[in-house]
Design a protein around this motif. Structure first.
Motif, PDB file in Angstrom:
ATOM      1  N   MET A   1      13.817  51.913 -22.646  1.00 46.74           N
ATOM      2  CA  MET A   1      12.689  51.478 -21.804  1.00 46.74           C
ATOM      3  C   MET A   1      12.917  50.039 -21.332  1.00 46.74           C
ATOM      4  O   MET A   1      12.636  49.702 -20.178  1.00 46.74           O
ATOM      5  CB  MET A   1      11.352  51.572 -22.568  1.00 46.74           C
ATOM      6  CG  MET A   1      10.930  52.974 -22.953  1.00 46.74           C
ATOM      7  SD  MET A   1      10.990  54.180 -21.606  1.00 46.74           S
ATOM      8  CE  MET A   1       9.626  53.639 -20.589  1.00 46.74           C
TER       9      MET A   1
ATOM     10  N   GLN B   1       5.883  57.939 -20.115  1.00 47.32           N
ATOM     11  CA  GLN B   1       7.308  58.004 -19.799  1.00 47.32           C
ATOM     12  C   GLN B   1       8.148  57.744 -21.048  1.00 47.32           C
ATOM     13  O   GLN B   1       9.202  58.333 -21.234  1.00 47.32           O
ATOM     14  CB  GLN B   1       7.655  57.003 -18.686  1.00 47.32           C
ATOM     15  CG  GLN B   1       9.107  57.069 -18.225  1.00 47.32           C
ATOM     16  CD  GLN B   1       9.509  58.466 -17.748  1.00 47.32           C
ATOM     17  OE1 GLN B   1       8.794  59.103 -16.987  1.00 47.32           O
ATOM     18  NE2 GLN B   1      10.645  58.957 -18.226  1.00 47.32           N
ATOM     19  N   ARG B   2       7.629  56.893 -21.941  1.00 43.05           N
ATOM     20  CA  ARG B   2       8.358  56.643 -23.190  1.00 43.05           C
ATOM     21  C   ARG B   2       8.490  57.938 -23.991  1.00 43.05           C
ATOM     22  O   ARG B   2       9.545  58.214 -24.555  1.00 43.05           O
ATOM     23  CB  ARG B   2       7.639  55.562 -24.014  1.00 43.05           C
ATOM     24  CG  ARG B   2       8.429  55.130 -25.243  1.00 43.05           C
ATOM     25  CD  ARG B   2       7.666  54.123 -26.087  1.00 43.05           C
ATOM     26  NE  ARG B   2       8.464  53.690 -27.237  1.00 43.05           N
ATOM     27  CZ  ARG B   2       8.652  54.408 -28.343  1.00 43.05           C
ATOM     28  NH1 ARG B   2       8.090  55.608 -28.470  1.00 43.05           N
ATOM     29  NH2 ARG B   2       9.387  53.934 -29.330  1.00 43.05           N
TER      30      ARG B   2
ATOM     31  N   GLN C   1      14.519  52.536 -12.632  1.00 42.94           N
ATOM     32  CA  GLN C   1      13.233  53.157 -12.991  1.00 42.94           C
ATOM     33  C   GLN C   1      13.149  54.584 -12.475  1.00 42.94           C
ATOM     34  O   GLN C   1      12.059  55.133 -12.351  1.00 42.94           O
ATOM     35  CB  GLN C   1      12.086  52.341 -12.387  1.00 42.94           C
ATOM     36  CG  GLN C   1      12.154  50.883 -12.729  1.00 42.94           C
ATOM     37  CD  GLN C   1      11.140  50.496 -13.781  1.00 42.94           C
ATOM     38  OE1 GLN C   1      10.393  51.332 -14.271  1.00 42.94           O
ATOM     39  NE2 GLN C   1      11.105  49.224 -14.116  1.00 42.94           N
TER      40      GLN C   1
END
Ligand code: HEC
Ligand code: HEC
Length: 310
Positions: free
Chosen positions: A189, A255-256, A235
């Motif tokens: 991330m 998203q993590r 991204q």
């Protein structure tokens, strides 16, 4: 008026105005009568030949078998034949020239793009989205982020032969612990935000090395050469939280979570021939044999010109 007719033998009707203006009773000229009868015969012929007379349920069909649709189809086929002949030259070049030569011919390139839209819509859009904009879990084709390379030959190979990306679960050796997966997820991330060297993710960076992620994703999160693995320094996420039912062991909210799932369960990981629960599934089918060589070239050019070709 009628009582006094000074021209009794000229065949007038007896209607006389202003002393000498008479209405005569002559037959119409011969040419006019012929045209009149001819017109009448035409009407009968027309009524027999073409659909004409309305009936309670439809109409008389006529012996010619004419319909508006047929006429439309005929002119459409004429147009198609005309186009085929007009573009025969370009089609021939698309089929015979190598891609490198086609790419140098702007006219031909534009022609390939213009004639690809239907082909793309029918065969590719279901997975890659309209205009290559991607769908959850399918790569975007309209950007310059390539798994397998954006050179025309690489794109052509992707389409002709298909592609399957493989990523092992829990690192190359499959030995990362849950804690290490949390750490390396934080590192990924951070990488995507350009913060890979942040001391806060140093532990994750070490796991990245231990899991040998770099063998595929490159030492700094960017593959050294296109090999099917994603660039992790941007991204652009192919796998987003989707929850399509292919994963019973976890729910992706952020998203993590999606990144963690990919690292923990891998991509296309199989056990005894079946995909394991939660692994990412995705294969690009091979189109060789299903589409003509010419159409595969056409599509490669189309994808290349969507924006990200190199
Ligand atoms: C069944 C779904 C599906 C269909 C249909 C499909 N693709 Fe794909 N495509 C994929 C997947 C999944 C990948 C990524 C494969 C991987 O994981 O490496 C991919 C990858 C690609 C790539 C490589 C992208 C890159 O970043 O390098 C290209 C180019 C491509 N597809 C073009 C096409 C074209 C053109 C068509 C239509 C003829 C098509 N695809 C049809 C699923 C599909
Ligand atoms: C054998 C090669 C290989 C190894 C080793 C590997 N990956 Fe991958 N990785 C891939 C492939 C192939 C994909 C699927 C294609 C793609 O990225 O969309 C992928 C996808 C990903 C994604 C999803 C990217 C996205 O856009 O959604 C992440 C995150 C990821 N890998 C992280 C890692 C981490 C962290 C490790 C080490 C623990 C690792 N990978 C090890 C090949 C590999």
């Amino acid at each position: 008026m009628a009582g006094h007719n000074p021209w009794p033998n000229e065949g007038n009707t007896g209607h006389i105005w202003d002393e000498d203006i008479r209405e005569l009773d002559n037959p119409p000229p011969l040419w006019w009568m012929l045209a009149f009868y001819a017109g009448f015969i035409m009407i009968i012929f027309y009524a027999i030949y073409y659909p004409t007379i309305p009936l309670a349920n439809g109409f008389t069909k006529g012996i010619a078998g004419w319909t508006a649709i047929k006429e439309y189809e005929e002119s459409y086929n004429e147009l198609k034949a005309w186009r085929k002949q007009k573009f025969a030259d370009k089609e021939e070049k698309l089929a015979s020239l190598p891609l490198a030569d086609i790419m140098k011919d702007t006219d031909l390139k534009l022609y390939a793009v213009a004639t690809s839209k239907m082909l793309y819509g029918d065969n590719c859009a279901a997975c890659h989205g309209a205009g290559g904009m991607g769908n959850p879990n399918f790569p975007v084709l309209a950007d310059d982020d390539w798994l397998w390379g954006g050179h025309i030959n690489q794109i052509h190979a992707s389409i002709a032969n298909g592609r399957v990306g493989n990523m092992p679960a829990r690192g190359m050796m499959g030995n990362l612990s849950d804690e290490e997966i949390e750490q390396v997820t934080d590192y990924v991330m951070a990488l995507s935000q350009g913060k890979g060297n942040d001391p806060a993710v140093a532990a994750g960076k070490a796991v990245y090395a231990k899991g040998m992620c770099l063998a595929c994703h490159g030492p700094n999160g960017k593959p050294l050469a296109p090999n099917g693995a994603a660039n992790l320094t941007d991204q652009i996420w192919r796998f987003v939280p989707f929850n399509d039912g292919t994963c019973k062991s976890m729910v992706e909210k952020t998203q993590r979570d999606a990144v963690l799932r990919t690292i923990k369960y891998g991509v296309n990981v199989k056990k005894n021939g079946d995909l394991i629960d939660c692994t990412r599934e995705g294969a690009m089918p091979a189109w060789k044999g299903r589409l003509s060589d010419k159409d595969i070239k056409r599509l490669a050019i189309y994808v290349h010109e969507l924006g990200g070709g190199q």
